[in-house]
Design an enzyme around this catalytic site. Structure first.
Site, short mmCIF file in Angstrom:
data_model
loop_
_atom_site.label_atom_id
_atom_site.label_comp_id
_atom_site.label_asym_id
_atom_site.label_seq_id
_atom_site.Cartn_x
_atom_site.Cartn_y
_atom_site.Cartn_z
N ASP A 185 0.84 -1.19 0.00
CA ASP A 185 0.00 0.00 0.00
C ASP A 185 0.88 1.25 0.00
O ASP A 185 2.09 1.18 0.20
CB ASP A 185 -1.03 0.01 1.13
CG ASP A 185 -0.44 0.33 2.50
OD1 ASP A 185 0.78 0.59 2.59
OD2 ASP A 185 -1.20 0.35 3.47
N ASN A 225 -3.93 12.83 -0.02
CA ASN A 225 -5.31 13.32 -0.19
C ASN A 225 -5.52 14.65 0.50
O ASN A 225 -6.13 15.57 -0.05
CB ASN A 225 -6.32 12.29 0.33
CG ASN A 225 -6.58 11.17 -0.65
OD1 ASN A 225 -6.45 11.37 -1.86
ND2 ASN A 225 -6.93 10.00 -0.16
N ASP A 236 -6.56 10.04 -6.45
CA ASP A 236 -7.02 9.06 -7.45
C ASP A 236 -5.99 8.89 -8.55
O ASP A 236 -5.74 7.78 -9.04
CB ASP A 236 -8.36 9.51 -8.06
CG ASP A 236 -9.50 9.41 -7.07
OD1 ASP A 236 -9.32 8.76 -6.02
OD2 ASP A 236 -10.58 9.97 -7.34
N GLU A 296 -6.07 2.18 -0.51
CA GLU A 296 -4.74 2.25 -1.10
C GLU A 296 -4.02 0.92 -0.92
O GLU A 296 -2.79 0.87 -0.97
CB GLU A 296 -3.94 3.40 -0.46
CG GLU A 296 -3.56 3.19 0.99
CD GLU A 296 -4.59 3.76 1.98
OE1 GLU A 296 -4.20 4.10 3.09
OE2 GLU A 296 -5.77 3.84 1.61
#
Length: 524
Positions: free
Chosen positions: A392, A400, A409, A435
């Site tokens: 991840d 974010n 994204d 993620e």
């Protein structure tokens, strides 16, 4: 249902479906044309008003510059200063008030004098900026010392010897009658069209409803774009929940954004009336066509009966062969037969596409948990050894929070592409969470999978992502049956190694060799 009734139903469908499709297509095309024309018109109008506003602001600064030049040798003559302030306000009609202050911010003269600022030292941010910058400025909207919500435009007063003496400034009172009302207030229609102006902070500085001035606009894509300095057109929903078609353009020197918009319902109202009129006029011809088709239906019973038998089982793959065997001896039945075969093909393709979509993550186009379960069942049934790479993104929440979810994204999509490039044709890259990602590598040893994971880690570290820049990933590796004979335990081991990488400093690969309790960590 007997054959005759079925033929009648098909006849009605054969007449009504093309008519409805044409009617709908015509409505859709004209609807889009009307919306595009309105968007173009509002964009052109907003651009024109932005240019007009820019020209006004430049003209205002020229007026102030001329006055500043006149006052450069008269700063000690208070009476002359007051007269010049009144002259400028009355002649230009551009400002609600004029203020002249010295190099310390002390007010020397105002117009109108009822402001009561004579002799006071101004400490607003606009005046502080004027004293600090010593150049022409247009302020952001603010609350003045007299309680007015204003925009302040000023020009420095400089002596012939080049000494800074103070400034002359004009204020536009945003919540009272002002030049923006005269410049922008002509855009009114009975259909609900209007325009408004926002500053860089998305605060309304002009609106046909004075009560809205000073409000901040939230959750409006059009306002977000124009406040960011963009120009264009698009759909939006106003504060009353009304769908609007908007054009927008920025004022270059101030960063203000002008938005001209019209209700979508008002734009489409003439089209609705036109389509109703068209429907009424077309109805007699439709009814005559239906009567003719009903009479013609009596001649086509046998081929249609056979086709109807096939139509009842169109989801059966064998139905295509049954329909092909029907002897369609006239044009209409041949065309219907062809259409049914095309429909069967479309249905089967849709089913295949649906099965594919249910196993695919829509953002990254990687497999999802359904694809993972299918792959694991296949490996288990074939007794095929496989390795698992769990990974991840490090500090993804910070990505974010800092750059926004759109950038997040994009980071996920870039990582997915990097994973695909690192995989062989028969490997299975997956997105199993926000993620969180997995790669299943069939017929792969633990050592080989570890090398793949390290290669992927370096590729991600070197990857550049728009806005975000770079990211890193933490990875954990496990193997079936080397790590465990239980598949769930293998997946859990890969996750444990992933968290070992996190605890070890991130941006690394961790693997637990067979029979060892200690994690072996690679990367940095």
């Amino acid at each position: 249902m007997d054959l005759r009734k079925l033929i009648l139903v098909l006849t009605f469908l054969g007449a009504l479906v093309p008519f409805a499709n044409t009617f709908y297509a015509s409505y859709t095309v004209q609807r889009q044309q009307l919306m595009d024309a309105t968007l173009d018109s509002n964009y052109a109008y907003a651009s024109k008003l932005a240019k007009s506003t820019e020209d006004f602001l430049q003209a205002s600064q020229l007026q102030l510059a001329y006055t500043a030049q006149l006052l450069a040798t008269q700063m000690d003559d208070v009476g002359r200063l007051g007269g010049e302030a009144t002259r400028l306000r009355m002649m230009s009609k551009s400002f609600n008030s004029i203020t002249i202050f010295d190099a310390t911010g002390k007010v020397l003269a105002t117009s109108p004098e009822a402001l009561g600022l004579q002799g006071r030292v101004l400490n607003s941010e606009a005046v502080k900026a004027a004293l600090r910058e010593k150049r022409p400025l247009i302020s952001a909207p603010y609350q003045s010392a007299t309680g007015n919500f204003i925009v302040f435009i000023n020009h420095p007063i400089v002596s012939p010897a080049g000494q800074y003496l103070g400034a002359v400034g004009g204020a536009i009172y945003l919540q009272k009658e002002n030049i923006l009302d005269r410049l922008l207030g002509q855009h009114f229609y009975i259909d609900g069209s209007y325009l408004f102006v926002v500053d860089r902070q998305k605060r309304i500085i002009y609106h046909p409803d004075p009560q809205r001035i000073g409000d901040f606009v939230e959750n409006n894509a059009v306002v977000d774009r124009v406040a960011a300095g963009e120009s264009g057109k698009g759909a939006a929903v106003n504060s009353h929940g009304v769908s609007m078609l908007a054009g927008y353009a920025p004022v270059a020197s101030t960063g203000w954004g002008i938005v001209a918009q019209r209700p979508q319902a008002a734009t489409l109202a003439p089209l609705t009336e036109l389509m109703q009129s068209t429907l009424y006029k077309a109805l007699p011809a439709v009814l005559l066509t239906l009567a003719f088709l009903l009479w013609s239906a009596r001649l086509i019973s046998r081929p249609l009966r056979l086709l109807a038998d096939g139509a009842r089982k169109m989801d059966d793959p064998a139905s295509a062969g049954d329909i092909r065997s029907v002897k369609s001896w006239y044009f209409e039945s041949r065309e219907l037969k062809k259409a049914m075969l095309m429909g069967i093909d479309a249905i089967q393709k849709s089913f295949s596409k649906l099965r594919e979509d249910t196993a695919t993550d829509p953002l990254t186009q990687l497999g999802n948990r359904r694809r993972m379960d299918d792959a694991l069942r296949t490996f288990e049934s074939q007794a095929n050894t496989f390795s698992v790479i769990s990974l991840d993104i490090d500090h993804f929440k910070a990505v974010n929070d800092t750059y926004g979810h759109d950038a997040g994204d994009e980071a996920l999509r870039c990582l997915a592409q990097c994973m695909r490039e690192a995989c062989r044709a028969y490997d299975v890259p997956l997105r199993v969470g926000g993620e969180e990602f997995l790669i299943l590598l069939p017929s792969t040893t633990l050592a080989t999978a570890t090398r793949v994971a390290e290669r992927l880690r370096r590729a991600v570290e070197e990857m550049k992502i728009p806005k975000v820049g770079g990211i890193t990933v933490s990875l954990g590796v496990a193997n079936w049956p080397q790590s465990s004979f239980d598949i769930e335990a293998v997946l859990k081991t890969a996750d444990e190694m992933l968290y070992a990488s996190k605890r070890g400093g991130r941006n690394r690969v961790s693997v637990r060799p067979s029979g060892s309790d200690a994690a072996s960590v690679r990367g940095a």
